[in-house]
Design a protein around this motif. Structure first.
Motif, short mmCIF file in Angstrom:
data_model
loop_
_atom_site.label_atom_id
_atom_site.label_comp_id
_atom_site.label_asym_id
_atom_site.label_seq_id
_atom_site.Cartn_x
_atom_site.Cartn_y
_atom_site.Cartn_z
N GLU A 99 0.84 -1.20 0.00
CA GLU A 99 0.00 0.00 0.00
C GLU A 99 0.88 1.25 0.00
OE1 GLU A 99 -3.21 2.38 2.85
OE2 GLU A 99 -2.45 0.39 3.44
N VAL A 100 0.64 2.15 -0.95
CA VAL A 100 1.47 3.35 -1.08
C VAL A 100 0.99 4.40 -0.08
CG1 VAL A 100 2.26 5.19 -2.62
CG2 VAL A 100 1.97 2.86 -3.50
N ARG A 101 1.87 4.80 0.81
CA ARG A 101 1.60 5.88 1.75
C ARG A 101 2.12 7.21 1.24
NH1 ARG A 101 -1.62 5.07 6.43
NH2 ARG A 101 -1.48 2.86 6.99
N LEU A 102 3.28 7.17 0.59
CA LEU A 102 3.90 8.38 0.08
C LEU A 102 4.75 8.01 -1.13
CD1 LEU A 102 4.53 11.45 0.51
CD2 LEU A 102 6.56 10.70 1.77
N ASP A 103 4.42 8.62 -2.27
CA ASP A 103 5.17 8.35 -3.50
C ASP A 103 6.43 9.22 -3.51
OD1 ASP A 103 6.08 7.76 -6.02
OD2 ASP A 103 4.53 8.89 -7.09
N ASN A 104 7.57 8.59 -3.37
CA ASN A 104 8.85 9.29 -3.49
C ASN A 104 9.81 8.39 -4.25
OD1 ASN A 104 11.48 10.38 -3.15
ND2 ASN A 104 10.82 11.45 -1.30
N PRO A 105 10.08 8.69 -5.53
CA PRO A 105 10.90 7.81 -6.35
C PRO A 105 12.36 7.74 -5.94
CG PRO A 105 10.39 9.84 -7.53
CD PRO A 105 9.56 9.84 -6.29
N HIS A 106 12.79 8.63 -5.03
CA HIS A 106 14.20 8.65 -4.65
C HIS A 106 14.53 7.73 -3.48
CE1 HIS A 106 15.37 11.83 -7.43
NE2 HIS A 106 14.20 12.39 -7.15
N VAL A 107 13.54 7.16 -2.84
CA VAL A 107 13.81 6.21 -1.75
C VAL A 107 14.45 4.96 -2.36
CG1 VAL A 107 12.81 4.75 0.04
CG2 VAL A 107 11.93 7.06 -0.32
N GLY A 108 15.70 4.70 -1.99
CA GLY A 108 16.44 3.56 -2.52
C GLY A 108 17.28 3.85 -3.74
N ARG A 109 17.09 5.03 -4.32
CA ARG A 109 17.88 5.37 -5.51
C ARG A 109 19.05 6.29 -5.14
NH1 ARG A 109 12.63 5.18 -8.66
NH2 ARG A 109 12.78 3.13 -9.65
N SER A 135 29.21 6.89 -10.77
CA SER A 135 28.26 5.81 -11.03
C SER A 135 27.17 5.81 -9.95
CB SER A 135 28.97 4.46 -11.04
OG SER A 135 29.99 4.43 -12.02
N ARG A 136 25.95 5.46 -10.35
CA ARG A 136 24.82 5.44 -9.42
C ARG A 136 24.05 4.13 -9.53
NH1 ARG A 136 27.54 8.96 -8.12
NH2 ARG A 136 27.06 11.18 -7.75
N GLY A 137 23.61 3.63 -8.38
CA GLY A 137 22.83 2.41 -8.35
C GLY A 137 21.54 2.59 -7.57
N GLU A 138 20.97 1.48 -7.11
CA GLU A 138 19.72 1.56 -6.35
C GLU A 138 19.55 0.33 -5.47
OE1 GLU A 138 16.66 1.76 -9.36
OE2 GLU A 138 16.40 -0.42 -9.33
N ILE A 139 18.69 0.48 -4.46
CA ILE A 139 18.32 -0.62 -3.56
C ILE A 139 16.81 -0.65 -3.48
CG2 ILE A 139 18.41 -1.47 -1.19
CD1 ILE A 139 21.19 -0.24 -0.96
N PRO A 146 16.70 -7.11 0.23
CA PRO A 146 16.38 -6.24 -0.90
C PRO A 146 17.30 -6.52 -2.09
CG PRO A 146 17.66 -5.04 0.72
CD PRO A 146 17.35 -6.39 1.33
N ARG A 147 16.91 -6.03 -3.24
CA ARG A 147 17.71 -6.16 -4.45
C ARG A 147 18.71 -4.99 -4.50
NH1 ARG A 147 14.01 -5.38 -8.23
NH2 ARG A 147 14.71 -3.28 -8.75
N ILE A 148 19.99 -5.31 -4.47
CA ILE A 148 21.05 -4.30 -4.48
C ILE A 148 21.67 -4.27 -5.87
CG2 ILE A 148 23.25 -3.59 -3.47
CD1 ILE A 148 22.46 -5.16 -0.95
N THR A 149 21.54 -3.13 -6.54
CA THR A 149 22.06 -2.97 -7.90
C THR A 149 23.06 -1.82 -7.89
OG1 THR A 149 19.88 -3.65 -8.73
CG2 THR A 149 21.42 -2.71 -10.32
N PRO A 150 24.35 -2.09 -7.68
CA PRO A 150 25.31 -1.00 -7.52
C PRO A 150 25.63 -0.22 -8.80
CG PRO A 150 26.10 -3.05 -6.52
CD PRO A 150 24.93 -3.40 -7.39
N ASN A 151 25.57 -0.90 -9.95
CA ASN A 151 25.99 -0.26 -11.22
C ASN A 151 27.41 0.29 -11.10
OD1 ASN A 151 23.56 -0.77 -12.57
ND2 ASN A 151 22.63 1.11 -11.80
N VAL A 160 26.06 4.94 0.35
CA VAL A 160 25.39 6.12 0.91
C VAL A 160 24.30 6.60 -0.06
CG1 VAL A 160 27.55 6.85 2.03
CG2 VAL A 160 26.90 7.87 -0.17
N ALA A 161 23.54 7.61 0.41
CA ALA A 161 22.66 8.45 -0.42
C ALA A 161 21.35 7.81 -0.85
CB ALA A 161 23.41 8.98 -1.66
N THR A 162 20.97 6.66 -0.31
CA THR A 162 19.73 6.02 -0.72
C THR A 162 18.49 6.66 -0.09
OG1 THR A 162 20.17 4.37 1.00
CG2 THR A 162 20.75 3.79 -1.27
#
Length: 538
Positions: free
Chosen positions: A279-289, A394-398, A409-414, A476-478
């Protein structure tokens, strides 16, 4: 503890500092929930014991990243502390603040109160350093820092001389006025034992009646009243428990677990969460990116003189150093592997160092699956010179894989996906070879073992870098900090944009990486955050 004022999720580097500072006055009741167990374990407390805890699921989340094209498709091991003290209980203990300009970058990104002057005041408050200028370095803080002069291997001095012959200065304090040059690292070690955030901050605070710490408590989600976070749900011993916070919930799970818990609670990229039935409480595309991480590699040499291999490899050597440690809290087991290192600029036009160096009077070429063979090195004398990038592009995501909090979680370091990162690594590889060829270090080398003398052209060196590089364990920075909710997760007071009652305090809020190991900055962030929380608390 019923109705605590503050609930801190995670007893890592930042969470331990928060717990100590928020309970110091006696006015606030604080509950700390830690998914791991007790840190009073032999290999946690023995400094060189991190060779064992590196693959120990009793104290380590044991994450694995996705196959990474930038690392030739390799699956990287991501150790993160699951124990009191968090990753400060299993790391290499190096204390590097970072370059002043790193924190001025934070402030320039729209985060007042996080510039170099603010952060260096926090560093001075926590430090009890024995080197450096008193105007810059702290002397009376709770965190005793150690420089291993007596236990430094003699080969390290030869590396210093070789580096100086190439124009690098000998730097007595990387946390002082300048970061450039080579020298000995400082470590969070005191009286021959690891001084984690748990030992330095949390355990003294646990004597206070207004602090309760619950271990083996896995937080599975946040509770809400509209747009305000009111508490947490966690499991312990097979039971599900909900507890409310009188004032705030503070998430200090680290750069992997903090975005994971936010997403599990419905805070994150809405499209991704919906596909998983969250259930989406708050849409924030930067969480994990916006994931940033240092990437490192070693060049290894066979030596014609003794190294730590001859001390730590044979059974009689293990017996000798073991007795030395048990009886005297001294010797090779009482220090870290990377006793020395440095910071360099790959071109003179750079305004600050962009690469970190590491020197190890030990080699661990022979692979041992499922083990980091620090305590069982190669059977021949060897040493390594390593390096990592300070500010990768370089930037990745979790991202969570499902709504199940037990699923990693899925860790994609790139990693090394940006060409500038590859170019920096290549330039430094060529420079490291110049160091190895410089006197007096050159006279100690019998042969280059890795990558080997046949790997000389750019294409071959880059291929080797991709195949053998890996994380230096500084993600950092996720949940990065910034003023714009459309570009960040928390504001400069570390409150989550769009929600009340919730802050994030750990490395995930860094707007960008610092130049060097991240544990010092994580501890200073906890100190600075506590100041903000107390200012905001009537």
């Amino acid at each position: 503890m019923d109705n605590p004022d503050f609930i801190i999720i995670g007893a890592g580097s930042s969470g331990c500092v928060l717990a100590e500072r928020l309970t110091a006055s006696g006015r606030h009741r604080v509950l700390v929930l830690e998914a791991g167990g007790d840190d009073r374990r032999f290999f946690v407390q023995m400094p060189l014991g991190y060779g064992k805890t590196f693959f120990d699921p009793k104290v380590n989340w044991m994450y694995r990243a996705e196959p990474d094209p930038g690392l030739a498709g390799n699956v990287d091991h991501w150790p993160r502390g699951r124990v009191l003290g968090g990753s400060s209980s299993i790391n290499a203990m190096v204390w590097v603040r970072g370059h002043r300009a790193d924190f001025d970058d934070w402030r320039a990104a729209g985060n007042p109160g996080w510039g170099a002057d603010d952060m260096f005041a926090a560093f001075r408050a926590v430090e009890c350093a024995v080197i450096g200028e008193e105007a810059i370095r702290g002397r009376g803080g709770p965190l005793n820092l150690f420089v291993p002069d007596r236990t430094t291997h003699p080969l390290t001095r030869k590396w210093f001389e070789a580096a100086q012959s190439l124009g690098l200065p000998l730097n007595p304090d990387f946390n002082g006025a300048s970061q450039d040059g080579v020298g000995q690292f400082e470590f969070t070690i005191h009286n021959g034992r690891r001084l984690s955030a748990a030992r330095a901050f949390l355990r003294p605070a646990m004597k206070r009646p207004n602090l309760r710490v619950i271990t083996n408590a896995l937080v599975t989600g946040l509770t809400f009243d509209g747009a305000r976070v009111t508490g947490v749900s966690y499991t312990k011993g097979g039971r599900s428990i909900t507890v409310k916070a009188g004032r705030e919930v503070i998430l200090s799970g680290g750069s992997v677990n903090s975005p994971q818990l936010l997403q599990l609670s419905g805070i994150g990229p809405a499209d991704h969460l919906r596909t998983l039935g969250v259930e989406v409480r708050l849409d924030n595309p930067h969480v994990g990116r916006n994931l940033e991480d240092h990437v490192g590699i070693n060049y290894t040499y066979r030596a014609n003189c003794p190294t730590l291999n001859q001390v730590l490899r044979p059974w009689w050597g293990k017996l000798s150093v073991g007795m030395q440690y048990l009886l005297l809290r001294d010797g090779p087991l009482s220090v870290s592997l990377n006793q020395a290192g440095g910071f360099i600029r790959t071109s003179p036009e750079r305004a600050r160092p962009n690469m970190q160096l590491y020197f190890q009077a030990i080699s661990t070429v022979i692979p041992r699956p499922g083990e980091r063979p620090i305590l069982d090195p190669d059977p021949w004398p060897g040493f390594s010179i390593g390096w990592s990038n300070c500010r990768p592009k370089s930037r990745g995501e979790i991202m969570i894989r499902s709504a199940d909090p037990l699923e990693p979680p899925r860790i994609t370091p790139n990693a090394l996906s940006h060409p500038d990162d590859v170019a920096e690594m290549l330039e430094t590889g060529r420079f490291v070879r110049k160091m190895a060829a410089a006197s007096p270090l050159a006279e100690c080398i019998e042969a280059e073992v890795l990558p080997g003398p046949d790997i000389t052209d750019d294409e071959a060196m880059i291929d080797d870098i991709r195949r053998r590089s890996g994380t230096v364990y500084h993600p950092v920075a996720t949940c990065r900090m910034g003023p714009d909710p459309a570009r960040s997760v928390v504001n400069s007071r570390l409150r989550v944009h769009g929600l009340g009652g919730l802050r994030v305090v750990d490395c995930s809020v860094f707007p960008n990486l610092v130049s060097g190991n991240t544990n010092a900055a994580a501890i200073a962030t906890g100190w600075r955050a506590a100041e903000l929380v107390l200012q905001d608390t009537p």
